[in-house]
Design a protein around this motif. Sequence first.
Motif, PDB file in Angstrom:
ATOM      1  N   LYS A 203       0.821  -1.213   0.000  1.00  0.00           N
ATOM      2  CA  LYS A 203       0.000   0.000   0.000  1.00  0.00           C
ATOM      3  C   LYS A 203       0.861   1.272   0.000  1.00  0.00           C
ATOM      4  O   LYS A 203       0.502   2.282  -0.588  1.00  0.00           O
ATOM      5  CB  LYS A 203      -0.894  -0.008   1.247  1.00  0.00           C
ATOM      6  CG  LYS A 203      -1.834   1.163   1.378  1.00  0.00           C
ATOM      7  CD  LYS A 203      -2.516   1.077   2.737  1.00  0.00           C
ATOM      8  CE  LYS A 203      -3.119   2.386   3.156  1.00  0.00           C
ATOM      9  NZ  LYS A 203      -4.404   2.665   2.603  1.00  0.00           N
ATOM     10  N   HIS A 204       2.003   1.186   0.659  1.00  0.00           N
ATOM     11  CA  HIS A 204       2.836   2.384   0.784  1.00  0.00           C
ATOM     12  C   HIS A 204       3.864   2.551  -0.331  1.00  0.00           C
ATOM     13  O   HIS A 204       4.699   3.442  -0.273  1.00  0.00           O
ATOM     14  CB  HIS A 204       3.494   2.431   2.165  1.00  0.00           C
ATOM     15  CG  HIS A 204       2.473   2.734   3.227  1.00  0.00           C
ATOM     16  ND1 HIS A 204       1.823   1.752   3.925  1.00  0.00           N
ATOM     17  CD2 HIS A 204       1.941   3.920   3.625  1.00  0.00           C
ATOM     18  CE1 HIS A 204       0.946   2.317   4.753  1.00  0.00           C
ATOM     19  NE2 HIS A 204       0.990   3.627   4.583  1.00  0.00           N
ATOM     20  N   LEU A 205       3.771   1.710  -1.334  1.00  0.00           N
ATOM     21  CA  LEU A 205       4.639   1.919  -2.500  1.00  0.00           C
ATOM     22  C   LEU A 205       4.032   3.042  -3.324  1.00  0.00           C
ATOM     23  O   LEU A 205       2.806   3.104  -3.484  1.00  0.00           O
ATOM     24  CB  LEU A 205       4.708   0.648  -3.358  1.00  0.00           C
ATOM     25  CG  LEU A 205       5.357  -0.565  -2.701  1.00  0.00           C
ATOM     26  CD1 LEU A 205       5.272  -1.766  -3.639  1.00  0.00           C
ATOM     27  CD2 LEU A 205       6.809  -0.271  -2.336  1.00  0.00           C
ATOM     28  N   LYS A 206       4.884   3.886  -3.855  1.00  0.00           N
ATOM     29  CA  LYS A 206       4.363   5.006  -4.626  1.00  0.00           C
ATOM     30  C   LYS A 206       3.668   4.508  -5.888  1.00  0.00           C
ATOM     31  O   LYS A 206       2.738   5.098  -6.400  1.00  0.00           O
ATOM     32  CB  LYS A 206       5.516   5.952  -4.971  1.00  0.00           C
ATOM     33  CG  LYS A 206       5.030   7.238  -5.554  1.00  0.00           C
ATOM     34  CD  LYS A 206       6.088   8.300  -5.547  1.00  0.00           C
ATOM     35  CE  LYS A 206       5.662   9.439  -6.447  1.00  0.00           C
ATOM     36  NZ  LYS A 206       6.799  10.113  -7.028  1.00  0.00           N
ATOM     37  N   ARG A 207       4.174   3.388  -6.396  1.00  0.00           N
ATOM     38  CA  ARG A 207       3.635   2.883  -7.648  1.00  0.00           C
ATOM     39  C   ARG A 207       3.340   1.397  -7.482  1.00  0.00           C
ATOM     40  O   ARG A 207       4.198   0.627  -7.097  1.00  0.00           O
ATOM     41  CB  ARG A 207       4.719   3.121  -8.697  1.00  0.00           C
ATOM     42  CG  ARG A 207       4.524   2.463  -9.956  1.00  0.00           C
ATOM     43  CD  ARG A 207       4.616   3.164 -11.204  1.00  0.00           C
ATOM     44  NE  ARG A 207       3.395   2.791 -11.893  1.00  0.00           N
ATOM     45  CZ  ARG A 207       2.777   3.575 -12.682  1.00  0.00           C
ATOM     46  NH1 ARG A 207       3.219   4.768 -12.884  1.00  0.00           N
ATOM     47  NH2 ARG A 207       1.694   3.149 -13.283  1.00  0.00           N
ATOM     48  N   LEU A 208       2.131   0.990  -7.718  1.00  0.00           N
ATOM     49  CA  LEU A 208       1.813  -0.448  -7.796  1.00  0.00           C
ATOM     50  C   LEU A 208       0.493  -0.561  -8.545  1.00  0.00           C
ATOM     51  O   LEU A 208      -0.545  -0.121  -8.075  1.00  0.00           O
ATOM     52  CB  LEU A 208       1.681  -1.108  -6.420  1.00  0.00           C
ATOM     53  CG  LEU A 208       1.467  -2.617  -6.514  1.00  0.00           C
ATOM     54  CD1 LEU A 208       2.748  -3.335  -6.925  1.00  0.00           C
ATOM     55  CD2 LEU A 208       0.959  -3.218  -5.217  1.00  0.00           C
ATOM     56  N   ASP A 209       0.565  -1.150  -9.730  1.00  0.00           N
ATOM     57  CA  ASP A 209      -0.639  -1.231 -10.555  1.00  0.00           C
ATOM     58  C   ASP A 209      -1.503  -2.416 -10.182  1.00  0.00           C
ATOM     59  O   ASP A 209      -2.723  -2.325 -10.199  1.00  0.00           O
ATOM     60  CB  ASP A 209      -0.237  -1.297 -12.031  1.00  0.00           C
ATOM     61  CG  ASP A 209       0.455  -0.013 -12.445  1.00  0.00           C
ATOM     62  OD1 ASP A 209      -0.249   0.946 -12.771  1.00  0.00           O
ATOM     63  OD2 ASP A 209       1.694   0.057 -12.379  1.00  0.00           O
ATOM     64  N   LYS A 210      -0.863  -3.511  -9.862  1.00  0.00           N
ATOM     65  CA  LYS A 210      -1.652  -4.701  -9.523  1.00  0.00           C
ATOM     66  C   LYS A 210      -0.862  -5.593  -8.581  1.00  0.00           C
ATOM     67  O   LYS A 210       0.350  -5.762  -8.747  1.00  0.00           O
ATOM     68  CB  LYS A 210      -1.947  -5.444 -10.833  1.00  0.00           C
ATOM     69  CG  LYS A 210      -3.026  -6.471 -10.763  1.00  0.00           C
ATOM     70  CD  LYS A 210      -4.440  -5.948 -10.823  1.00  0.00           C
ATOM     71  CE  LYS A 210      -4.994  -5.789 -12.215  1.00  0.00           C
ATOM     72  NZ  LYS A 210      -6.373  -5.267 -12.209  1.00  0.00           N
ATOM     73  N   ALA A 211      -1.553  -6.162  -7.596  1.00  0.00           N
ATOM     74  CA  ALA A 211      -0.931  -7.142  -6.698  1.00  0.00           C
ATOM     75  C   ALA A 211      -1.544  -8.497  -7.028  1.00  0.00           C
ATOM     76  O   ALA A 211      -2.749  -8.691  -6.851  1.00  0.00           O
ATOM     77  CB  ALA A 211      -1.206  -6.769  -5.243  1.00  0.00           C
TER      78      ALA A 211
END
Length: 329
Positions: A203-211
């Motif tokens: 959640k705290h990554l600046k960028r993450l399109d999909k987990a």
Amino acid sequence: MEVADLEGVQRLAFGPVPSRRLGKSLGINNIPAKTCSYSCVYCQLGRTINMTTERQAFYKPEDIFMEVKRKVDEAISRNERIDYLTFVPDGEPALDVDLGKAISLLRQIEIPIAVITNASLIWQDDVKEDLLEANLVSLKVDAVSEDLWRRINRPHKDLKLNTILEGIREFGNEFKGEMISETMLIDGINYGHEFEKIAHFLKHLKRLDKAYIAIPTRPPTEKWVKPAKEEILNAAFQVFSEKLGVDRVEYLIGYEGNAFAFTGRVEQDLLSITAVHPMRKEAVKEFLKKANTDWRVIEKLLKEDKLIELEYEGNQYYMRRLPSRRKVK
Ligand code: SF4
């Protein structure tokens, strides 16, 4: 060129193969089997033979380029589409010291480039610089707790989990492409509060399109490894989607489901959706109402063992039965 060389070069590219994450993907094998910084218990390539964290030159970037170009030309002549050129080798792709050079050469082909990495070396500046050149990077995040990381990924002794997690964070701050994560879940592991911790990290990554939440779908290295049960997958999904938003979480559980492609066939569509994410009972009811049908569809799918009913925190969910756990065809 010697025959052995020729064979070596020929193995550098394969496919295109269909992939739910990447569409039609042409695979690039830039690492000799099996050279890796991890020896994951679920690895489908067997135990790591060459365990290392040292980047090395394995194949010439020009040879990789030529072989990929040849495959792309072949695919074009057959009118086949390729969505990604994907580094997905028999080991860890970032161990190739020439990864960046290979990516620069492949740019000429004008097809987006993806790298599937275990992320263990991402904290090194040269590795980060190379990965920043890709259009899509998939990062392995199976655990954020030391003991689980050691148990599942069996890392090289020089690696430190905190450094890796910090490296992922920094990469996320700089990367302009599509960044996805993959969390492999296996049976027989006591995850405790690990899903909350992983979700918090993501959640705290600046960028993450999909987990992506995945399970091993091919025979694993260690015989004791089995795919996580549906209950665990559902629990992980609910925790992840609460933190990241439901649109950013998907399953990779061995079905090529697509929650967004409707065929108009109720059973098929329900199975496609629930292969990607579990559905709450209310959502299923709504879906059936729109399709002008009733709960008997669900009863039939449950009886046929194609669907499974699960409970999580007082709610009922429906998800597609895992292929490995189906009793009947
Ligand atoms: S990181 Fe990938 S290649 Fe390396 S051991 Fe794990 S699953 Fe296998």
